[in-house]
Design a protein around this motif. Structure first.
Motif, PDB file in Angstrom:
ATOM      1  N   LEU A  21       0.825  -1.212   0.000  1.00  0.00           N
ATOM      2  CA  LEU A  21       0.000   0.000   0.000  1.00  0.00           C
ATOM      3  C   LEU A  21       0.861   1.265   0.000  1.00  0.00           C
ATOM      4  O   LEU A  21       0.574   2.218  -0.735  1.00  0.00           O
ATOM      5  N   ALA A  22       1.909   1.267   0.805  1.00  0.00           N
ATOM      6  CA  ALA A  22       2.777   2.443   0.885  1.00  0.00           C
ATOM      7  C   ALA A  22       3.525   2.674  -0.425  1.00  0.00           C
ATOM      8  O   ALA A  22       3.550   3.804  -0.945  1.00  0.00           O
ATOM      9  N   VAL A  23       4.116   1.618  -0.971  1.00  0.00           N
ATOM     10  CA  VAL A  23       4.885   1.770  -2.212  1.00  0.00           C
ATOM     11  C   VAL A  23       3.962   2.148  -3.367  1.00  0.00           C
ATOM     12  O   VAL A  23       4.292   3.020  -4.179  1.00  0.00           O
ATOM     13  N   ARG A  24       2.802   1.526  -3.426  1.00  0.00           N
ATOM     14  CA  ARG A  24       1.850   1.856  -4.500  1.00  0.00           C
ATOM     15  C   ARG A  24       1.386   3.306  -4.390  1.00  0.00           C
ATOM     16  O   ARG A  24       1.310   4.027  -5.385  1.00  0.00           O
ATOM     17  N   LYS A  25       1.092   3.734  -3.172  1.00  0.00           N
ATOM     18  CA  LYS A  25       0.618   5.109  -2.986  1.00  0.00           C
ATOM     19  C   LYS A  25       1.679   6.126  -3.396  1.00  0.00           C
ATOM     20  O   LYS A  25       1.380   7.101  -4.082  1.00  0.00           O
ATOM     21  N   TYR A  26       2.922   5.911  -2.962  1.00  0.00           N
ATOM     22  CA  TYR A  26       3.959   6.908  -3.207  1.00  0.00           C
ATOM     23  C   TYR A  26       4.613   6.799  -4.579  1.00  0.00           C
ATOM     24  O   TYR A  26       5.141   7.778  -5.085  1.00  0.00           O
ATOM     25  N   SER A  27       4.560   5.611  -5.193  1.00  0.00           N
ATOM     26  CA  SER A  27       5.157   5.467  -6.519  1.00  0.00           C
ATOM     27  C   SER A  27       4.116   5.565  -7.625  1.00  0.00           C
ATOM     28  O   SER A  27       4.440   5.947  -8.748  1.00  0.00           O
ATOM     29  N   GLY A  28       2.883   5.166  -7.313  1.00  0.00           N
ATOM     30  CA  GLY A  28       1.833   5.142  -8.320  1.00  0.00           C
ATOM     31  C   GLY A  28       1.841   3.892  -9.183  1.00  0.00           C
ATOM     32  O   GLY A  28       1.055   3.767 -10.109  1.00  0.00           O
ATOM     33  N   PHE A  29       2.721   2.934  -8.884  1.00  0.00           N
ATOM     34  CA  PHE A  29       2.843   1.719  -9.685  1.00  0.00           C
ATOM     35  C   PHE A  29       2.395   0.495  -8.889  1.00  0.00           C
ATOM     36  O   PHE A  29       2.992   0.163  -7.858  1.00  0.00           O
TER      37      PHE A  29
END
Length: 180
Positions: A122-130
């Protein structure tokens, strides 16, 4: 695990998901090509595939064989479900990337480490958009969380989680190329 849920959901929407978007039969491609309802249905059913493989089949096998419900048997059935999802005989040994089915498997085998991996996703998706970067990060976080945060867990669960992390990275090779 080999039931191609994304393909079947796509067919219910009148589409062959393998010929649209990324061509993958996973929840992300189903969501992008068929809509949110179809994508979330695929996600839930793919998670359930892994969950059922570990809980129902492992308990049945343990009962039939007179064995205690050990993590080794559960890990084996979980691994089989994930491999079936990734290499479905119903789709000429093609399939999804294994992320959602892995969630279902590991939420039973190592729930706390799975929660850590989901938060990483969730964190990586939110901040990277990928989505793919979030999935890759979560796949790598799972065995690490299992090993470092819960060292007393069954070693077979760690090794299966490490093997599945490697499989998910390999299944994402095209995504990795695009990310680079």
């Amino acid at each position: 695990g080999s039931t191609p849920v994304g393909y079947l959901v796509g067919r219910c929407w009148g589409l062959d998901i393998r010929k649209l978007g990324s061509g993958n039969v996973g929840a992300t491609n189903v969501k992008r090509t068929c809509g949110q309802k179809a994508g979330y249905l695929t996600l839930v059913l793919d998670i359930l595939k892994g969950f059922v493989a570990v809980t129902l089949l492992a308990n049945l096998y343990g009962t039939v064989q007179g064995l205690e419900d050990g993590a080794n048997i559960s890990a084996f059935f979980g691994l089989a479900a994930i491999l079936g999802h990734c290499y479905s005989p119903f789709l000429n040994f093609r399939g999804g990337k294994g992320v959602a089915t892995s969630i279902g498997v590991f939420i039973v085998l190592c729930p706390a480490a799975t929660v850590v991996a989901v938060f990483v996703y969730l964190a990586v998706r939110k901040y990277s958009g990928f989505v793919s970067l979030g999935s890759l990060s979560a796949a790598l976080a799972l065995p690490l969380a299992n090993y470092f945060l819960f060292p007393s867990a069954d070693p077979s669960v760690f090794w299966v989680s490490a093997l599945i992390a490697l499989l998910i990275v390999v299944r994402h090779k095209d995504n990795i190329r695009r990310l680079i």
